[in-house]
Design a protein around this motif. Structure first.
Motif, short mmCIF file in Angstrom:
data_model
loop_
_atom_site.label_atom_id
_atom_site.label_comp_id
_atom_site.label_asym_id
_atom_site.label_seq_id
_atom_site.Cartn_x
_atom_site.Cartn_y
_atom_site.Cartn_z
N ALA A 1 0.15 38.25 53.69
CA ALA A 1 1.74 37.49 54.27
C ALA A 1 0.90 36.29 54.07
CB ALA A 1 1.25 37.67 55.51
N TYR A 2 1.32 34.92 52.23
CA TYR A 2 1.79 33.81 52.62
C TYR A 2 3.05 33.80 52.10
CZ TYR A 2 -1.05 34.29 48.55
OH TYR A 2 -2.28 35.02 47.82
N SER A 3 3.45 32.85 52.02
CA SER A 3 4.40 31.53 51.36
C SER A 3 4.33 31.44 49.93
CB SER A 3 5.92 31.25 51.87
OG SER A 3 5.13 29.35 52.01
N PRO A 4 5.13 31.71 48.74
CA PRO A 4 5.04 30.40 47.35
C PRO A 4 4.88 29.22 48.34
CG PRO A 4 6.94 31.75 47.31
CD PRO A 4 6.60 32.22 49.07
N LEU A 5 3.66 28.50 47.15
CA LEU A 5 2.97 27.30 47.22
C LEU A 5 4.32 26.20 47.60
CD1 LEU A 5 0.18 26.53 44.57
CD2 LEU A 5 0.53 26.49 47.42
N ILE A 6 4.70 24.86 48.26
CA ILE A 6 6.04 24.58 47.99
C ILE A 6 5.44 23.94 47.56
CG2 ILE A 6 5.68 24.43 50.68
CD1 ILE A 6 4.37 21.66 51.25
N ALA A 7 6.89 22.55 46.91
CA ALA A 7 6.73 21.89 45.68
C ALA A 7 5.88 20.46 45.83
CB ALA A 7 7.77 21.11 45.25
N LYS A 8 5.17 20.04 44.86
CA LYS A 8 4.15 19.13 44.92
C LYS A 8 4.67 18.01 45.16
CE LYS A 8 1.22 19.91 41.17
NZ LYS A 8 -0.35 20.40 42.46
#
Length: 346
Positions: free
Chosen positions: A173-180
């Motif tokens: 359970a984790y989200s996608p990466l946030i924007a750089k």
């Protein structure tokens, strides 16, 4: 009588030192029972966490959420309120910054980072305002409401990262990466230390000015010292309570935002390993001093940072470090009780 007053005035300075020293002494006994050398264990712990490049970077990384959340507990305490909800506010702050980091794309970092931090602050602030409103307008005990809101926040984030926010094909359970463009820069190259610690130190400085050098700080301290007298002086106790709880939640929300934006770059189901509860101990140990909160946050961060090294080099279980943290809280509680008793006799 003068001697007694001098001794009483020195109690707030010496009691935290004695509490930490007593906790380390009892911890040394536990290390002996574990079959290790206490001197070697403590040397490994603090040398790694404070005097090595990568260890100190790791300490600063752990200090960041501890300092933000401890400041939140502190400002509530200065108004006589007990914010036990730092853990939940961390989760909400992490959620807010994640949403901005995921769904606002194409922004320059100079805009994206402040927006994500603001979202983290606002989400945490809302979670702090709720118990503040209930206490001020309905008389509901803030200890109960902040504690219960922790569980709501943790389970809300857990649901979101397991369902709508879960990364595609993620094994857990984790989200996608946030924007750089929403990620905080690293301040120590090739380490984990990020700009969040600088923001936390700036927040500490602003809070000190607010509490010590501003009319609002006078109102907050007046409400905490004697809410009845403050009311007679024309201070709105209800508004002050809601304000400090909102600020407390916002500061803890920045802790969650810094974890996402500076360290993990995504929202995990377990955002915090208990920073919100450590912050309660740090704030009480610091006795209402912003400067002491900074130093005590560094101490607790060093304990967390060096725990694994102590286990590897001295063969001491990591649980001993958690025992030392718990003993520190116990001894500061004993010190407070003794201090109040001594002051009552002066």
């Amino acid at each position: 009588m003068t001697t007694n007053r001098i001794q009483t005035s020195l109690l707030p300075i010496f009691s935290p030192v004695i509490a930490i020293g007593s906790a380390l002494a009892v911890g040394a006994v536990l290390i002996l029972f574990a079959g290790a050398n206490p001197i070697a264990a403590y040397t490994a712990l603090f040398q790694e966490s404070l005097s090595t490049y990568f260890g100190f970077g790791n300490t600063l990384t752990k200090m960041t959420p501890l300092l933000f959340t401890s400041l939140g507990v502190l400002i509530a305490l200065r108004a006589g309120q007990f914010n036990i909800g730092g853990e939940g506010q961390i989760y909400l702050g992490a959620l807010g910054s994640t949403l901005i980091g995921l769904y606002l794309q194409g922004l320059p970092a100079l805009i994206h980072i402040p927006l994500a931090l603001l979202a983290g602050f606002l989400f945490g602030a809302i979670w702090g305002w709720i118990p503040g409103y209930l206490k001020a307008m309905r008389g509901v005990n803030e200890v109960i409401t902040t504690l219960l809101l922790n569980y709501i926040a943790v389970n809300l984030v857990s649901y979101l990262v397991q369902n709508p926010l879960k990364a595609p094909s993620a094994p857990s359970a984790y989200s996608p990466l946030i924007a750089k463009s929403a990620q905080l820069p690293i301040i120590l190259p090739q380490s984990l230390a990020h700009a969040g610690i600088l923001l936390a130190l700036i927040a500490a400085g602003i809070l000190w000015v607010l509490l010590v050098r501003s009319p609002l700080g006078y109102q907050i301290n007046a409400v905490g010292f004697n809410s009845t007298a403050a009311r007679y002086a024309g201070i709105s106790v209800e508004r002050t309570v809601m304000l400090v709880m909102t600020l407390a939640g916002g500061l803890a929300g920045l802790a969650g935002a810094s974890e996402v934006m500076g360290l993990k770059y995504r929202l995990f189901e377990q955002v915090s390993p208990g920073y919100g509860f450590d912050a309660i101990a740090i704030a009480f140990l610091s006795r209402g001093s912003v400067f002491a909160v900074v130093l005590t946050s560094l101490f607790f961060a060093a304990l967390r940072s060096g725990a694994n090294v102590m286990q590897r080099s001295a063969g001491v279980p990591v649980t001993v470090v958690y025992a030392i943290q718990g003993l520190t809280v116990l001894f500061i509680a004993v010190a407070l009780a003794l201090e109040y008793r001594i002051k009552g006799k002066v």
